[in-house]
Design a protein around this motif. Structure first.
Motif, PDB file in Angstrom:
ATOM      1  N   TRP A 111       0.975  -1.243  -0.061  1.00 33.29           N
ATOM      2  CA  TRP A 111      -0.100   0.040   0.047  1.00 33.29           C
ATOM      3  C   TRP A 111       0.833   1.304  -0.041  1.00 33.29           C
ATOM      4  N   ARG A 112       0.954   1.761  -1.081  1.00 32.31           N
ATOM      5  CA  ARG A 112       1.843   2.865  -1.410  1.00 32.31           C
ATOM      6  C   ARG A 112       0.843   3.951  -2.361  1.00 32.31           C
ATOM      7  N   PRO A 113       0.012   4.512  -2.004  1.00 30.25           N
ATOM      8  CA  PRO A 113      -1.074   5.080  -2.914  1.00 30.25           C
ATOM      9  C   PRO A 113      -0.677   5.910  -4.026  1.00 30.25           C
ATOM     10  N   VAL A 114      -0.926   5.968  -5.156  1.00 36.13           N
ATOM     11  CA  VAL A 114      -0.527   6.635  -6.238  1.00 36.13           C
ATOM     12  C   VAL A 114      -1.924   7.393  -6.811  1.00 36.13           C
ATOM     13  N   THR A 115      -2.005   8.729  -6.791  1.00 37.78           N
ATOM     14  CA  THR A 115      -3.118   9.368  -7.044  1.00 37.78           C
ATOM     15  C   THR A 115      -3.033  10.121  -8.418  1.00 37.78           C
ATOM     16  N   VAL A 116      -4.150   9.714  -9.507  1.00 36.65           N
ATOM     17  CA  VAL A 116      -3.754  10.543 -10.784  1.00 36.65           C
ATOM     18  C   VAL A 116      -5.238  11.541 -10.685  1.00 36.65           C
ATOM     19  N   THR A 117      -5.044  12.498 -11.358  1.00 34.80           N
ATOM     20  CA  THR A 117      -6.138  13.395 -11.583  1.00 34.80           C
ATOM     21  C   THR A 117      -6.068  13.945 -12.890  1.00 34.80           C
ATOM     22  N   ALA A 118      -7.223  14.434 -13.681  1.00 39.48           N
ATOM     23  CA  ALA A 118      -7.469  15.223 -14.574  1.00 39.48           C
ATOM     24  C   ALA A 118      -8.446  16.269 -14.378  1.00 39.48           C
ATOM     25  N   GLU A 119      -8.037  17.629 -14.562  1.00 38.63           N
ATOM     26  CA  GLU A 119      -8.826  18.586 -14.473  1.00 38.63           C
ATOM     27  C   GLU A 119      -9.023  19.574 -15.575  1.00 38.63           C
ATOM     28  N   GLY A 120     -10.096  20.137 -15.985  1.00 37.88           N
ATOM     29  CA  GLY A 120      -9.862  21.163 -17.116  1.00 37.88           C
ATOM     30  C   GLY A 120     -11.370  20.791 -17.737  1.00 37.88           C
ATOM     31  N   ILE A 121     -11.317  20.874 -19.076  1.00 34.52           N
ATOM     32  CA  ILE A 121     -12.272  20.752 -20.108  1.00 34.52           C
ATOM     33  C   ILE A 121     -12.072  19.499 -21.070  1.00 34.52           C
ATOM     34  N   TRP A 122     -13.016  19.025 -21.146  1.00 34.83           N
ATOM     35  CA  TRP A 122     -13.185  17.751 -22.040  1.00 34.83           C
ATOM     36  C   TRP A 122     -14.585  17.950 -23.097  1.00 34.83           C
ATOM     37  N   ASP A 123     -13.956  17.967 -24.408  1.00 37.72           N
ATOM     38  CA  ASP A 123     -15.193  18.232 -25.342  1.00 37.72           C
ATOM     39  C   ASP A 123     -16.106  19.233 -24.860  1.00 37.72           C
ATOM     40  N   GLY A 124     -15.651  20.480 -24.554  1.00 33.82           N
ATOM     41  CA  GLY A 124     -16.520  21.478 -24.068  1.00 33.82           C
ATOM     42  C   GLY A 124     -17.258  21.358 -22.705  1.00 33.82           C
ATOM     43  N   GLN A 125     -17.051  20.310 -22.000  1.00 26.87           N
ATOM     44  CA  GLN A 125     -17.557  20.242 -20.677  1.00 26.87           C
ATOM     45  C   GLN A 125     -16.280  20.132 -19.306  1.00 26.87           C
ATOM     46  N   ARG A 126     -16.808  20.938 -18.414  1.00 30.86           N
ATOM     47  CA  ARG A 126     -15.946  20.862 -17.381  1.00 30.86           C
ATOM     48  C   ARG A 126     -15.649  19.341 -16.590  1.00 30.86           C
ATOM     49  N   VAL A 127     -14.408  19.039 -16.529  1.00 35.28           N
ATOM     50  CA  VAL A 127     -14.254  17.779 -15.858  1.00 35.28           C
ATOM     51  C   VAL A 127     -13.414  17.817 -14.671  1.00 35.28           C
ATOM     52  N   SER A 128     -13.463  17.135 -13.664  1.00 37.66           N
ATOM     53  CA  SER A 128     -12.861  16.600 -12.402  1.00 37.66           C
ATOM     54  C   SER A 128     -12.630  15.380 -12.272  1.00 37.66           C
ATOM     55  N   TYR A 129     -11.403  14.580 -12.318  1.00 33.04           N
ATOM     56  CA  TYR A 129     -11.325  13.262 -12.237  1.00 33.04           C
ATOM     57  C   TYR A 129     -10.101  12.926 -11.440  1.00 33.04           C
ATOM     58  N   GLU A 130     -10.460  11.880 -10.506  1.00 32.33           N
ATOM     59  CA  GLU A 130      -9.336  11.480  -9.658  1.00 32.33           C
ATOM     60  C   GLU A 130      -9.358  10.055  -9.358  1.00 32.33           C
ATOM     61  N   HIS A 131      -8.256   9.160  -9.389  1.00 32.49           N
ATOM     62  CA  HIS A 131      -8.297   7.777  -9.255  1.00 32.49           C
ATOM     63  C   HIS A 131      -7.045   7.563  -8.485  1.00 32.49           C
ATOM     64  N   THR A 132      -7.142   6.556  -7.377  1.00 39.79           N
ATOM     65  CA  THR A 132      -6.163   6.171  -6.534  1.00 39.79           C
ATOM     66  C   THR A 132      -5.827   4.796  -6.926  1.00 39.79           C
ATOM     67  N   PHE A 133      -4.459   4.526  -6.958  1.00 39.59           N
ATOM     68  CA  PHE A 133      -4.068   3.048  -7.156  1.00 39.59           C
ATOM     69  C   PHE A 133      -3.314   2.799  -6.072  1.00 39.59           C
ATOM     70  N   ALA A 134      -3.404   1.442  -5.640  1.00 37.99           N
ATOM     71  CA  ALA A 134      -2.728   0.979  -4.281  1.00 37.99           C
ATOM     72  C   ALA A 134      -1.094   1.168  -4.295  1.00 37.99           C
ATOM     73  N   ASN A 135      -0.696   1.072  -5.766  1.00 39.95           N
ATOM     74  CA  ASN A 135       0.812   1.473  -5.634  1.00 39.95           C
ATOM     75  C   ASN A 135       1.325   1.655  -7.087  1.00 39.95           C
ATOM     76  N   ASN A 136       2.638   2.008  -7.498  1.00 44.39           N
ATOM     77  CA  ASN A 136       2.970   2.603  -8.713  1.00 44.39           C
ATOM     78  C   ASN A 136       2.783   1.370  -9.750  1.00 44.39           C
ATOM     79  N   CYS A 137       2.987   0.025  -9.359  1.00 46.75           N
ATOM     80  CA  CYS A 137       2.850  -1.309 -10.022  1.00 46.75           C
ATOM     81  C   CYS A 137       1.389  -1.304 -10.780  1.00 46.75           C
TER      82      CYS A 137
END
Length: 149
Positions: A111-137
Protein backbone atom coordinates in the motif's frame (compact mmCIF):
# COMPACT_ATOMS: atom_id res chain seq x y z
CA UNK A 1 -30.04 87.78 -40.63
CA UNK A 2 -28.21 87.24 -43.85
CA UNK A 3 -25.14 85.84 -42.00
CA UNK A 4 -27.33 83.38 -40.08
CA UNK A 5 -28.97 82.14 -43.27
CA UNK A 6 -25.59 81.65 -44.92
CA UNK A 7 -24.25 79.76 -41.86
CA UNK A 8 -27.29 77.49 -41.77
CA UNK A 9 -27.05 76.94 -45.53
CA UNK A 10 -23.36 76.08 -45.21
CA UNK A 11 -24.12 73.64 -42.39
CA UNK A 12 -26.84 72.01 -44.48
CA UNK A 13 -24.43 71.62 -47.40
CA UNK A 14 -21.80 70.05 -45.11
CA UNK A 15 -24.35 67.58 -43.72
CA UNK A 16 -25.54 66.70 -47.23
CA UNK A 17 -21.94 66.10 -48.36
CA UNK A 18 -21.11 63.90 -45.34
CA UNK A 19 -24.28 61.88 -45.88
CA UNK A 20 -23.33 61.36 -49.52
CA UNK A 21 -19.86 60.19 -48.51
CA UNK A 22 -21.18 57.87 -45.78
CA UNK A 23 -19.74 59.97 -42.97
CA UNK A 24 -23.13 60.41 -41.29
CA UNK A 25 -23.50 62.30 -38.08
CA UNK A 26 -24.66 59.15 -36.30
CA UNK A 27 -21.10 57.75 -36.19
CA UNK A 28 -22.42 54.20 -35.88
CA UNK A 29 -19.63 51.64 -35.80
CA UNK A 30 -20.33 48.32 -37.41
CA UNK A 31 -18.86 45.40 -35.46
CA UNK A 32 -17.96 42.10 -37.04
CA UNK A 33 -20.43 39.35 -36.13
CA UNK A 34 -19.22 37.02 -33.38
CA UNK A 35 -17.91 33.81 -34.86
CA UNK A 36 -16.24 30.91 -33.11
CA UNK A 37 -12.48 30.70 -33.60
CA UNK A 38 -12.69 26.94 -33.99
CA UNK A 39 -15.20 24.39 -35.19
CA UNK A 40 -14.21 22.12 -32.30
CA UNK A 41 -15.30 22.35 -28.67
CA UNK A 42 -12.36 23.00 -26.35
CA UNK A 43 -10.46 20.13 -24.77
CA UNK A 44 -7.63 21.18 -22.47
CA UNK A 45 -6.54 19.28 -19.38
CA UNK A 46 -3.96 19.36 -16.62
CA UNK A 47 -2.95 15.83 -15.60
CA UNK A 48 -1.10 15.09 -12.35
CA UNK A 49 0.46 12.11 -10.60
CA UNK A 50 1.11 12.24 -6.87
CA UNK A 51 2.00 10.02 -3.96
CA UNK A 52 0.57 9.96 -0.49
CA UNK A 53 -2.81 9.53 1.18
CA UNK A 54 -5.67 8.32 -0.97
CA UNK A 55 -7.30 11.61 -2.00
CA UNK A 56 -6.14 14.33 -4.36
CA UNK A 57 -6.53 17.15 -1.81
CA UNK A 58 -3.74 15.83 0.43
CA UNK A 59 -1.46 14.15 -2.10
CA UNK A 60 2.03 15.48 -2.87
CA UNK A 61 1.98 16.11 -6.63
CA UNK A 62 5.17 14.78 -8.24
CA UNK A 63 4.51 15.47 -11.91
CA UNK A 64 2.04 17.51 -13.95
CA UNK A 65 1.52 17.92 -17.69
CA UNK A 66 -0.89 19.72 -20.00
CA UNK A 67 -2.90 18.07 -22.75
CA UNK A 68 -4.93 19.86 -25.39
CA UNK A 69 -6.76 17.75 -27.96
CA UNK A 70 -8.54 20.23 -30.25
CA UNK A 71 -7.95 20.97 -33.06
CA UNK A 72 -4.66 19.05 -32.91
CA UNK A 73 -3.08 17.20 -29.97
CA UNK A 74 -0.52 19.37 -28.17
CA UNK A 75 0.80 20.06 -24.69
CA UNK A 76 3.63 19.00 -22.44
CA UNK A 77 2.39 15.40 -22.33
CA UNK A 78 5.07 13.17 -23.93
CA UNK A 79 2.53 11.45 -26.25
CA UNK A 80 -0.34 13.90 -26.78
CA UNK A 81 -1.70 12.25 -29.96
CA UNK A 82 -1.90 8.83 -28.30
CA UNK A 83 -3.44 10.20 -25.07
CA UNK A 84 -6.07 12.19 -27.00
CA UNK A 85 -6.90 9.17 -29.16
CA UNK A 86 -7.41 7.04 -26.03
CA UNK A 87 -9.72 9.65 -24.50
CA UNK A 88 -11.72 9.99 -27.73
CA UNK A 89 -12.08 6.19 -27.97
CA UNK A 90 -13.82 6.10 -24.56
CA UNK A 91 -15.74 9.38 -25.03
CA UNK A 92 -13.80 11.06 -22.22
CA UNK A 93 -14.66 8.39 -19.62
CA UNK A 94 -11.44 8.51 -17.60
CA UNK A 95 -12.52 5.62 -15.36
CA UNK A 96 -12.65 3.29 -18.38
CA UNK A 97 -8.96 3.98 -18.97
CA UNK A 98 -7.77 3.68 -15.36
CA UNK A 99 -9.74 0.53 -14.56
CA UNK A 100 -8.63 -1.56 -17.56
CA UNK A 101 -5.44 -3.46 -16.68
CA UNK A 102 -2.96 -5.70 -18.47
CA UNK A 103 -3.83 -9.35 -18.19
CA UNK A 104 -1.23 -11.45 -16.42
CA UNK A 105 0.44 -8.47 -14.73
CA UNK A 106 1.79 -9.41 -11.28
CA UNK A 107 1.97 -6.70 -8.61
CA UNK A 108 2.60 -6.81 -4.87
CA UNK A 109 -0.12 -5.96 -2.38
CA UNK A 110 1.98 -3.13 -1.00
CA UNK A 111 0.00 0.00 0.00
CA UNK A 112 1.83 3.05 -1.39
CA UNK A 113 -1.03 5.03 -2.93
CA UNK A 114 -0.56 6.80 -6.25
CA UNK A 115 -3.27 9.31 -7.19
CA UNK A 116 -3.83 10.52 -10.74
CA UNK A 117 -6.02 13.51 -11.60
CA UNK A 118 -7.43 15.23 -14.67
CA UNK A 119 -8.79 18.78 -14.38
CA UNK A 120 -10.04 21.05 -17.12
CA UNK A 121 -12.31 20.88 -20.14
CA UNK A 122 -13.06 17.80 -22.22
CA UNK A 123 -15.19 18.20 -25.35
CA UNK A 124 -16.59 21.50 -24.05
CA UNK A 125 -17.55 20.10 -20.61
CA UNK A 126 -15.80 20.82 -17.31
CA UNK A 127 -14.17 17.68 -15.86
CA UNK A 128 -12.58 16.84 -12.54
CA UNK A 129 -11.39 13.25 -12.20
CA UNK A 130 -9.21 11.47 -9.69
CA UNK A 131 -8.28 7.82 -9.15
CA UNK A 132 -6.03 6.25 -6.55
CA UNK A 133 -4.04 3.12 -7.32
CA UNK A 134 -2.73 1.01 -4.42
CA UNK A 135 0.83 1.32 -5.73
CA UNK A 136 2.91 2.36 -8.74
CA UNK A 137 2.91 -1.16 -10.21
CA UNK A 138 -0.90 -1.12 -10.43
CA UNK A 139 -0.82 2.36 -11.98
CA UNK A 140 1.59 1.11 -14.63
CA UNK A 141 -0.62 -1.95 -15.23
CA UNK A 142 -3.45 0.31 -16.42
CA UNK A 143 -3.76 -0.04 -20.19
CA UNK A 144 -3.41 3.67 -21.02
CA UNK A 145 -0.78 6.17 -22.06
CA UNK A 146 -2.72 9.00 -20.46
CA UNK A 147 -0.81 8.93 -17.16
CA UNK A 148 2.54 7.84 -18.56
CA UNK A 149 4.65 10.92 -17.92
Amino acid sequence: MRKTTRAIGGLGAALAMSAALGLGASGTAHAEPATPKSLYPPSALVLTVGYGPDDASSVAVQRAVTLSCQPTPTGTHPAPARACAELRAVNGEFSTLTEATESGRMCTKEWRPVTVTAEGIWDGQRVSYEHTFANNCLKNAAVTQLYEF
